[in-house]
Design an enzyme around this catalytic site. Structure first.
Site, mmCIF file in Angstrom:
data_model
loop_
_atom_site.group_PDB
_atom_site.id
_atom_site.type_symbol
_atom_site.label_atom_id
_atom_site.label_comp_id
_atom_site.label_asym_id
_atom_site.label_seq_id
_atom_site.Cartn_x
_atom_site.Cartn_y
_atom_site.Cartn_z
ATOM 1 N N GLN A 1 -9.772 -7.627 -6.228
ATOM 2 C CA GLN A 1 -9.404 -6.221 -6.453
ATOM 3 C C GLN A 1 -8.678 -6.082 -7.779
ATOM 4 O O GLN A 1 -8.263 -7.088 -8.376
ATOM 5 C CB GLN A 1 -8.525 -5.737 -5.308
ATOM 6 C CG GLN A 1 -7.195 -6.466 -5.168
ATOM 7 C CD GLN A 1 -6.583 -6.281 -3.783
ATOM 8 O OE1 GLN A 1 -6.893 -7.008 -2.862
ATOM 9 N NE2 GLN A 1 -5.693 -5.317 -3.661
ATOM 10 N N GLU B 1 -6.217 -11.464 -4.273
ATOM 11 C CA GLU B 1 -5.822 -12.491 -3.289
ATOM 12 C C GLU B 1 -6.767 -13.695 -3.270
ATOM 13 O O GLU B 1 -6.511 -14.663 -2.572
ATOM 14 C CB GLU B 1 -5.749 -11.857 -1.896
ATOM 15 C CG GLU B 1 -4.609 -10.858 -1.785
ATOM 16 C CD GLU B 1 -4.603 -10.104 -0.464
ATOM 17 O OE1 GLU B 1 -5.690 -9.923 0.118
ATOM 18 O OE2 GLU B 1 -3.510 -9.697 -0.034
ATOM 19 N N ASP C 1 0.834 -1.205 0.000
ATOM 20 C CA ASP C 1 0.000 0.000 0.000
ATOM 21 C C ASP C 1 0.874 1.263 0.000
ATOM 22 O O ASP C 1 0.562 2.255 -0.647
ATOM 23 C CB ASP C 1 -0.902 0.049 1.246
ATOM 24 C CG ASP C 1 -1.746 -1.216 1.433
ATOM 25 O OD1 ASP C 1 -1.258 -2.302 1.084
ATOM 26 O OD2 ASP C 1 -2.870 -1.112 1.944
HETATM 27 O O1 IFM Z 1 -2.264 -4.764 0.795
HETATM 28 C C1 IFM Z 1 -3.624 -4.997 0.908
HETATM 29 C C2 IFM Z 1 -4.001 -6.138 0.010
HETATM 30 O O2 IFM Z 1 -3.732 -5.825 -1.343
HETATM 31 C C3 IFM Z 1 -5.456 -6.483 0.170
HETATM 32 N N1 IFM Z 1 -5.738 -6.822 1.546
HETATM 33 C C4 IFM Z 1 -5.413 -5.751 2.457
HETATM 34 C C5 IFM Z 1 -3.968 -5.307 2.353
HETATM 35 C C6 IFM Z 1 -3.710 -4.096 3.253
HETATM 36 O O3 IFM Z 1 -4.401 -2.992 2.786
#
Ligand code: IFM
Length: 619
Positions: free
Chosen positions: A571, A458, A317
C-alpha cells in the site's frame, strides 16, 4: 442520490450485502441481513468497545443476540429466502436517514421491513415488519431474540437468564465475566395471544393468525442492548426498552431522521458531472456518519461496525484516514477520538515497557484499554494453514506518531487547549520519549536511525530507516517540543506537573533527537527510497509478483511471501508521507514519487488508493 438499491435475490450476496447495507450509530452496528437470517448468514449486532476472549483465541468484539429475528409462513408455505426462492426482492439503504429496507414477494405474502439503529439513543434500535397476505388462510409469525450468535473466535456468551415479561430479555455472561443483555418488545396490530417458544438458540413469540388476502399485518420491534460488568445490565436493558417503546415507531423514526438530516447538512459533498463518483463519495460519508461514537469514550474500529474482522480493533486508520473527516464535520467527535488515545496511554506505556522501550508505544490493534490486541501470528499459510509470524505489533512503530499527529491536528482545528492539558501533551511527550528510546545513535555521523521497523507497506518487515516512519517520528518529537513550549508559556505550573509525570526535566533531549533523526532525501531522480535497501530489491511489477503465487489467498509478506524480495509494496508508503506532510516536498518530487511507486503498489489495503488519490489532487 441517497439510496443504495439492489434488485433480485442471490444467496451469493448474503455476506457482502451484510457489509454494504450496514446501519449503525457509532455504538451499535447492525449488518444488512434479512430477518430470517441466522448465525450461518453472518447476522451481527456489533457493539463498539465490548470485547471478549475465548480461551487462547483472538480477543474480539462482541456480537449481541439478534432481537430482529422474524420468520413467516402463510398456509404452511415458507415466506423465507433461505427456504423458498422469492418472486421479487428489493433491498435498500437510505443513506440520508440510516435506514435499511427490504421488500420481498413470495407466493403467499409480500414482506416489507424497515429498521434503524437509533442515532439519538445509542442503545436502541427499532424495526417495522409488515406482510401483506396474498392468499387468505392461516399465518404463523415468529419473532424474537436469536441468541445463537455468529462469532469468529467464540463462543463468547453463556446464558445466565432469560425473562419473558413485558419485554423478552436475554442475559449472557462472557468468558471475561462481563454481562450483555438484549431486551425486545414486540407490538402487533393483530390479535395477540402469542405462545412462547424456545428452540435452536431462540427466544421467540409465536403468533398464529387468520389472514385475509390483500390485508397487511404489522409487527413493530423495539430493542435495547447493554453491556457491563454487572448483571444489573438486565434491569437497565429492560427499563431501556420500556422507555424506548413508550413512543411510537413513527415518532422515534422521525426524531432519528431529524438527527441524520442535521448531519448531512454539514457533511454532504456534491460532485457534479460524475454520478458514480458522487454516489461513492456520499456512500463513504454515510459510513463515517454511522461510525461516530457520541456517548462512550471509544474509538472507531478499522472495519467499522460490520462485525469481528480485525477483532473490532482500532488502528492508525482512525487518526490518519478518518479523523480529518470529523475535524471538518464534527470537532466534538474528533476530540473524543483523541481522548480515547489519552485514556489508553497506560496501555501504550505498558506495551513500550514490555518490548523494552520507554514512553508510549501504542497498540497496533487497540481495544478498550489500549493493551496490544494484535496477535504475533496474524496470518496463516494458505496451503498448510500454519500460523505465520508477523511483526505488526512489534515493529509497526509509526502508530505512536500517527496518534501524535492526530492530537496536534485536532488541537489546531479546535484550539481547545484543554486537550493538551488533559493528557494530550503528556501523550506527545511519551511518544517522543518512545522514539528516542527506539532509535540507534551513530556517534560518527551524529544521526539517529530507526532500524528494524515496518512502514505502512506491511510486505517488507523489519527494514531500516523507513522514510515514512522516520519523517513521522521526527515530526512527533517536534510536536512534543512545540506544544511543550506552548504549555510552558501559558500554564507554567501545569507544564511542570506534566513534565514530572513524564519524568523529564527539559525539552532539550527531544529537540536534539528531532534535529538529528535521519530522514532520507530524494535521490538524483527525485525519489525517496522507501527504506534502506529498497532500490536493491528485484525490479518487477505487481502482475509479475501475482503470477508467482501458488495459492490464491497466499500472504505476499511475512518471511517468505512473494513480494518480499521485490519492490512490490502492499500500500501507499512514501506517497502517504507526502500526503501527510505536503509542505516538505516540492510538486516535482511528489509527481516523481507518485509515478515511481504506483506501478509497484498492489493496493492490497483500502488505505492505499485514497492516498494516491489525495497526492494526485495535490499534484
Ligand atoms: O491499518 C491497516 C493496515 O495499514 C493494513 N492492513 C489492515 C489494517 C486495518 O485497516
Amino acid at each position: 442520490m441517497f439510496i443504495l438499491t439492489h434488485v433480485g435475490y442471490n444467496r451469493i450476496n448474503i455476506v457482502p450485502h451484510g457489509n454494504r447495507f450496514l446501519i449503525g450509530n457509532g455504538h451499535l452496528g447492525y449488518r444488512g441481513t434479512l430477518e430470517e437470517y441466522q448465525a450461518s448468514e453472518s447476522v451481527a449486532l456489533n457493539i463498539v468497545g465490548a470485547y471478549d476472549r475465548m480461551g487462547e483465541k483472538w480477543r474480539e468484539s462482541l456480537n449481541a443476540p439478534n432481537p430482529f429475528f422474524v420468520t413467516l409462513t402463510v398456509n404452511n408455505e415458507y415466506c423465507d429466502t433461505l427456504k423458498k426462492s422469492p418472486k421479487n426482492h428489493i433491498q435498500r439503504l437510505d443513506l440520508k436517514h440510516g435506514l435499511f429496507e427490504r421488500e420481498t414477494t413470495f407466493k403467499n405474502a409480500l414482506i416489507r421491513s424497515q429498521r434503524f439503529v437509533d442515532k439519538n439513543h445509542v442503545e436502541n434500535l427499532a424495526m417495522k415488519y409488515e406482510f401483506t397476505a396474498l392468499i387468505s388462510g392461516q399465518a404463523t409469525l415468529r419473532a424474537g431474540i436469536d441468541h445463537d450468535v455468529w462469532d469468529t473466535n467464540g463462543p463468547h456468551l453463556y446464558e445466565t437468564k432469560v425473562y419473558m415479561d413485558k419485554a423478552i430479555s436475554y442475559v449472557g455472561v462472557t468468558n471475561e465475566n462481563q454481562y450483555l443483555a438484549v431486551s425486545a418488545i414486540i407490538q402487533t396490530d393483530f390479535t395477540d395471544h402469542p405462545i412462547i417458544e424456545r428452540k435452536e438458540g431462540k427466544l421467540l413469540k409465536k403468533f398464529s393468525l387468520n389472514v385475509i388476502a390483500g390485508q397487511t399485518y404489522t409487527a413493530t420491534i423495539f430493542a435495547d442492548v447493554r453491556f457491563g460488568n454487572s448483571s444489573h445490565v438486565f434491569e437497565e436493558s429492560e427499563k431501556g426498552v420500556l422507555d424506548y417503546a413508550s413512543k411510537s415507531y413513527q415518532k422515534r423514526l422521525a426524531e432519528h431522521k431529524k438527527t441524520w438530516n442535521g448531519l448531512w447538512k454539514i457533511a454532504d459533498v456534491k460532485l457534479k458531472g460524475d454520478k458514480d463518483a458522487d454516489f461513492a463519495l456520499r456512500y463513504s460519508i454515510y459510513h463515517l456518519l454511522t461510525l461516530s461514537p457520541t456517548k462512550y469514550l471509544t474509538s472507531i474500529p478499522a472495519r467499522g461496525l460490520s462485525g469481528q474482522t480485525y477483532k473490532g480493533a482500532i488502528f492508525w486508520d482512525t487518526e490518519i484516514f478518518m479523523l480529518p473527516f470529523y475535524h471538518l464535520t464534527d470537532p466534538e467527535i474528533a476530540k473524543n477520538l483523541i481522548r480515547y488515545r489519552i485514556k489508553t496511554l497506560p496501555g501504550a506505556k505498558h506495551k513500550a515497557q514490555t518490548f523494552g522501550y520507554k514512553g508510549a508505544f501504542y497498540a497496533w490493534e487497540s481495544q478498550e484499554t489500549g493493551e496490544e490486541a494484535c496477535s504475533l501470528y496474524n496470518v496463516s499459510d494458505a496451503q498448510t494453514g500454519k500460523p505465520i509470524r508477523t511483526y505488526f505489533a512489534d515493529k509497526q512503530i509509526h502508530i505512536s506518531g500517527d496518534v501524535a499527529l492526530g492530537i496536534a491536528n485536532t488541537y489546531e482545528r479546535t484550539q481547545d487547549f484543554s486537550l493538551l492539558l488533559e493528557g494530550g501533551l503528556q501523550v506527545l511527550l511519551e511518544v517522543g520519549k518512545f522514539y528516542k528510546s527506539y532509535a540507534t545513535f551513530d556517534s560518527q555521523t551524529k544521526l539517529y536511525h530507526l532500524n528494524d521497523v515496518i512502514g505502512p507497506d506491511e510486505y517488507h518487515e523489519r527494514v531500516n530507516d523507513n522514510a515514512f516512519t522516520n519523517y513521522l517520528a521526527k515530526h512527533a518529537a517536534q510536536l512534543a517540543v512545540h506544544y511543550g513550549h506552548l504549555v510552558k508559556r501559558k500554564e507554567p505550573k501545569l507544564f511542570r506537573a506534566i513534565m514530572k509525570k513524564v519524568g523529564q526535566k527539559s525539552l532539550g533531549g527531544l529537540s536534539f533527537f528531532a534535529d538529528h533523526l535521519y530522514c532520507p532525501l530524494p535521490n538524483e531522480n527525485g525519489i525517496i527510497e522507501q527504506f534502506n535497501g529498497y532500490f536493491q530489491k528485484e525490479d518487477v511489477r505487481v502482475e509479475t509478483v501475482r503470477s508467482r503465487l501458488k495459492t490464491a489467498n497466499e500472504y505476499w509478506g511475512g518471511a517468505l511471501g512473494v513480494a518480499v524480495p521485490t519492490r512490490v509494496i502492499k500500500q501507499a508508503d512514501v506517497v502517504t508521507l507526502m500526503v501527510l506532510f505536503p509542505d516538505l516536498f516540492s510538486n516535482a518530487t511528489k509527481k516523481a514519487n507518485f509515478h515511481f511507486y504506483e506501478p509497484y503498489t498492489e493496493h492490497g489495503s483500502s488505505l492505499s488508493a485514497c492516498m494516491y488519490g489525495l497526492l494526485a489532487c495535490q499534484i
